[in-house]
Design a protein around this motif. Structure first.
Motif, PDB file in Angstrom:
ATOM      1  N   LEU A 154      41.522  38.942  35.385  1.00 14.75           N
ATOM      2  CA  LEU A 154      42.960  38.966  35.623  1.00 14.75           C
ATOM      3  C   LEU A 154      43.546  40.286  35.121  1.00 14.75           C
ATOM      4  CD1 LEU A 154      45.526  37.592  36.614  1.00 14.75           C
ATOM      5  CD2 LEU A 154      45.769  36.534  34.350  1.00 14.75           C
ATOM      6  N   GLU A 157      42.906  42.897  37.691  1.00 12.03           N
ATOM      7  CA  GLU A 157      43.714  42.740  38.903  1.00 12.03           C
ATOM      8  C   GLU A 157      45.208  42.924  38.645  1.00 12.03           C
ATOM      9  OE1 GLU A 157      42.670  42.333  42.080  1.00 12.03           O
ATOM     10  OE2 GLU A 157      40.637  42.648  41.303  1.00 12.03           O
ATOM     11  N   ASP A 158      45.688  42.460  37.493  1.00 11.27           N
ATOM     12  CA  ASP A 158      47.119  42.560  37.191  1.00 11.27           C
ATOM     13  C   ASP A 158      47.330  42.412  35.688  1.00 11.27           C
ATOM     14  OD1 ASP A 158      49.943  42.218  36.951  1.00 11.27           O
ATOM     15  OD2 ASP A 158      50.034  41.522  39.017  1.00 11.27           O
ATOM     16  N   LEU A 161      50.617  40.795  34.409  1.00 18.47           N
ATOM     17  CA  LEU A 161      50.669  39.332  34.479  1.00 18.47           C
ATOM     18  C   LEU A 161      49.976  38.703  33.276  1.00 18.47           C
ATOM     19  CD1 LEU A 161      51.428  36.781  36.002  1.00 18.47           C
ATOM     20  CD2 LEU A 161      49.453  37.125  37.494  1.00 18.47           C
ATOM     21  N   GLU A 214      43.087  34.180  41.519  1.00 18.27           N
ATOM     22  CA  GLU A 214      43.868  34.266  42.757  1.00 18.27           C
ATOM     23  C   GLU A 214      45.075  33.326  42.738  1.00 18.27           C
ATOM     24  OE1 GLU A 214      45.368  35.802  45.853  1.00 18.27           O
ATOM     25  OE2 GLU A 214      43.484  36.627  45.075  1.00 18.27           O
ATOM     26  N   LEU A 217      47.635  35.276  40.911  1.00 16.03           N
ATOM     27  CA  LEU A 217      48.141  36.381  41.725  1.00 16.03           C
ATOM     28  C   LEU A 217      49.050  35.874  42.845  1.00 16.03           C
ATOM     29  CD1 LEU A 217      44.898  38.563  42.073  1.00 16.03           C
ATOM     30  CD2 LEU A 217      46.825  38.918  40.515  1.00 16.03           C
ATOM     31  N   THR A 218      48.673  34.760  43.437  1.00 14.96           N
ATOM     32  CA  THR A 218      49.457  34.196  44.543  1.00 14.96           C
ATOM     33  C   THR A 218      50.839  33.745  44.081  1.00 14.96           C
ATOM     34  OG1 THR A 218      47.468  33.478  45.720  1.00 14.96           O
ATOM     35  CG2 THR A 218      49.534  32.370  46.291  1.00 14.96           C
ATOM     36  N   LYS A 220      52.425  34.787  41.334  1.00 18.22           N
ATOM     37  CA  LYS A 220      52.850  35.722  40.284  1.00 18.22           C
ATOM     38  C   LYS A 220      54.357  35.680  40.051  1.00 18.22           C
ATOM     39  CE  LYS A 220      53.121  40.649  39.189  1.00 18.22           C
ATOM     40  NZ  LYS A 220      52.672  42.026  39.534  1.00 18.22           N
TER      41      LYS A 220
END
Length: 266
Positions: A154, A157-158, A161, A214, A217-218, A220
Motif C-alpha cells: 500500500l 501504491e499510495d 493513504l 486495491e 485504492l478503489t 480512497k
C-alpha cells in the motif's frame, strides 16, 4: 485480463486434484502430478471409486452427528460441514451449544461461500475441508505476515493513504481476519471470490494482499474522508458489492505487476 483469472474456481480446483480439462496449462502439471490437496489420485480410473468412498465417509459422519444430536435435518448446511470437520479432526465440542472458536468461524464463513460455488453437498464438504487445510498447513506461516506485507505494498501504491490510516490509528485495526484468514469470504460476492480463490488454490496467498490494497485504492476518497479507526474498519467490512469484479481484476494486475507471473509464490 489473463485467461487464467477468469477460470471457474471449481474447475480449476478439480483439475488441480486430478481432473485434467481441455484448457489445462503446463504451469499446473506439477500440481496435478503432486496432488498436493490429496482429494483424488492422479489415475482417472480410480476417481469413481474414490468419490464413492468419499460419499460413504460423508454419509457415515453425517449419520454419527445425527445420532448424537449435533445436527438435524433443519441444521444449516454450512454448520453441518463444520460439525463434520470438527468430528473428523477430533475437535467436536461436548455440546452444540458451546460458543464457536475463531477457527470455527473461519471454517463456517468459507463453507457458506463455497456453498454458492459448489452444488453437490459431498463435493462442497470435501473441497471446503481441503481448502481450509491448505490455509492451515501450507500458508500457516505466511498468513500472519500478510498485514505487514499489505502495508508495504500500500505504501508503494499510495503512501499518503497509508499515512492517513496510521494517523487515524486504523492501520492495526483493519479487518485483517476477514481479508486474510477468511480469504474475503463474506466480503466479496462469490462471482468475484472464486477468481481470488483460484489463485490461492494454485499456490499463492499473496493475491489476498493485492485485493486488500486495491480495495483501499478503489475507495480512497471515502476512506480519506473518514477520521476514526472504527468508521474506517466498519466501512471496509461492508464495502459496496458492485465494484467487486473491477477490484479483483485490478488486484490481479497489481499481483502481476509486483510478482511477475507467479505460479507457486506464497
Amino acid at each position: 485480463m489473463t485467461e487464467d483469472s477468469q477460470r471457474n474456481f471449481r474447475s480449476v480446483y478439480y483439475e488441480k486434484v486430478g481432473f485434467r480439462g481441455v484448457e489445462e496449462k503446463k504451469s499446473l502439471e506439477i500440481l496435478l502430478k503432486d496432488d498436493r490437496l490429496g482429494i483424488l489420485p492422479p489415475h482417472h480410473e480410480s476417481h469413481a471409486k474414490v468419490m464413492m468412498y468419499r460419499k460413504e465417509q460423508y454419509l457415515d459422519v453425517l449419520h454419527a452427528l445425527k445420532v448424537v444430536r449435533f445436527v438435524s435435518d433443519a441444521t444449516p448446511q454450512a454448520e453441518v460441514y463444520l460439525r463434520m470437520y470438527q468430528l473428523e479432526s477430533g475437535k467436536l465440542p461436548r455440546s452444540p451449544s458451546f460458543p464457536l472458536e475463531p477457527e470455527d468461524e473461519v471454517f463456517l464463513a468459507i463453507a457458506k461461500a463455497m456453498e454458492e460455488m459448489v452444488e453437490d453437498s459431498v463435493d462442497c464438504y470435501w473441497i471446503t475441508r481441503r481448502f481450509v487445510n491448505q490455509l492451515n498447513t501450507k500458508y500457516r506461516d505466511s498468513l500472519p505476515q500478510l498485514p505487514k506485507v499489505f502495508e508495504q505494498y500500500l505504501n508503494l501504491e499510495d503512501g499518503r493513504l497509508l499515512t492517513h490510516l496510521k494517523m487515524c490509528s486504523a492501520a492495526p485495526k483493519l479487518p485483517y481476519d476477514l481479508w486474510f484468514k477468511r480469504c474475503f469470504a463474506g466480503c466479496l460476492p462469490e462471482s468475484s471470490l472464486q477468481r481470488v480463490w483460484d489463485k490461492v488454490v494454485s499456490g499463492s496467498c499473496k493475491i489476498l494482499v493485492f485485493v486488500a490494497v486495491e480495495i483501499l485504492l478503489t475507495f480512497k476518497i471515502k476512506v480519506m474522508a473518514l477520521n476514526s479507526a472504527e468508521k474506517i474498519t466498519k466501512f471496509l467490512e461492508n464495502i459496496p458489492q458492485d465494484s467487486s469484479d473491477a477490484i479483483v481484476s485490478k488486484a490481479i494486475d497489481l499481483w502481476h505487476k509486483h510478482c511477475g507471473t507467479p505460479v507457486h509464490s506464497s
